[in-house]
Write a protein that holds these residues in place. Structure first.
Motif, PDB file in Angstrom:
ATOM      1  N   GLU A  40       0.818  -1.209   0.000  1.00  0.00           N
ATOM      2  CA  GLU A  40       0.000   0.000   0.000  1.00  0.00           C
ATOM      3  C   GLU A  40       0.856   1.264   0.000  1.00  0.00           C
ATOM      4  N   ILE A  55      -7.120   7.399  -0.991  1.00  0.00           N
ATOM      5  CA  ILE A  55      -7.905   7.140   0.219  1.00  0.00           C
ATOM      6  C   ILE A  55      -7.990   5.637   0.483  1.00  0.00           C
ATOM      7  N   THR A  56      -8.218   4.862  -0.576  1.00  0.00           N
ATOM      8  CA  THR A  56      -8.302   3.408  -0.431  1.00  0.00           C
ATOM      9  C   THR A  56      -6.984   2.829   0.074  1.00  0.00           C
ATOM     10  N   THR A  80      -4.676   4.429   1.749  1.00  0.00           N
ATOM     11  CA  THR A  80      -4.477   4.904   3.117  1.00  0.00           C
ATOM     12  C   THR A  80      -5.272   4.065   4.106  1.00  0.00           C
ATOM     13  N   ARG A  81      -6.523   3.772   3.763  1.00  0.00           N
ATOM     14  CA  ARG A  81      -7.369   2.961   4.650  1.00  0.00           C
ATOM     15  C   ARG A  81      -6.816   1.539   4.784  1.00  0.00           C
ATOM     16  N   ARG A 104      -3.366  -1.485  12.194  1.00  0.00           N
ATOM     17  CA  ARG A 104      -4.197  -1.916  13.321  1.00  0.00           C
ATOM     18  C   ARG A 104      -4.079  -3.417  13.563  1.00  0.00           C
ATOM     19  N   TYR A 124      -3.692   0.684   4.438  1.00  0.00           N
ATOM     20  CA  TYR A 124      -2.470   0.822   5.232  1.00  0.00           C
ATOM     21  C   TYR A 124      -2.819   0.888   6.717  1.00  0.00           C
ATOM     22  N   GLU A 125      -3.821   1.705   7.047  1.00  0.00           N
ATOM     23  CA  GLU A 125      -4.255   1.823   8.438  1.00  0.00           C
ATOM     24  C   GLU A 125      -4.778   0.500   8.986  1.00  0.00           C
ATOM     25  N   ALA A 126      -5.507  -0.252   8.164  1.00  0.00           N
ATOM     26  CA  ALA A 126      -6.038  -1.551   8.604  1.00  0.00           C
ATOM     27  C   ALA A 126      -4.899  -2.517   8.913  1.00  0.00           C
TER      28      ALA A 126
END
Length: 143
Positions: A17, A112-113, A115-116, A123, A118-120
């Motif tokens: 990502e 945005i996709t 980034t999301r 987490r 990557y964040e997932a």
């Protein structure tokens, strides 16, 4: 050495990502480039992903997933839009300028996709770390 496949899978997602964000940022940076070294406008680039699976765990329907891999970057084959702008330095004999096929709204959705995702993955790594810490705490308390 202890192996943690969950961490490896999430780390492969982070790397993939991050690369997709870099390619998307490059697309955005070149959104107004009407002439490159090859004489054409900048052509949008897209990242191609593939899943990593361990074939030792059975047939293709039952493979153990090991993460994601960047297979490469491919050029978007869509046509270049044109505008009539006879004073532009890259206009053809009829006054039309070929523009890049980068569409900013599409790039923002990709960013945005990525980034999301990557964040997932971040987490997931944090949750795994917390589970390991709690397990170690329980084991130390049981002595």
């Amino acid at each position: 050495m202890i192996n943690f496949p969950a961490i490896d899978i999430a780390a492969s997602g982070l790397s993939a990502e991050r690369f997709r964000m870099e390619v998307t940022a490059n697309n955005i940076a070149n959104a107004n480039t009407t002439m490159t070294e090859n004489g054409e406008p900048y052509r949008r680039q897209a990242v191609v992903f593939s899943s990593l699976a361990d074939p030792l765990f059975g047939s293709s329907d039952n493979e153990e997933m090991l993460g994601v891999k960047v297979m490469g970057v491919q050029s978007d084959p869509t046509e270049f839009p044109t505008i009539y702008q006879p004073g532009h330095p890259h206009a053809d004999a009829d006054g039309f300028v070929k523009l890049t096929n980068v569409r900013i709204p599409d790039e923002m959705v990709d960013m945005i996709t990525a980034t999301r995702a990557y964040e997932a993955n971040t987490r997931a790594i944090s949750a795994f770390k917390e589970m390991v810490e709690q397990t170690l705490s329980l084991l130390q308390g049981g002595r």
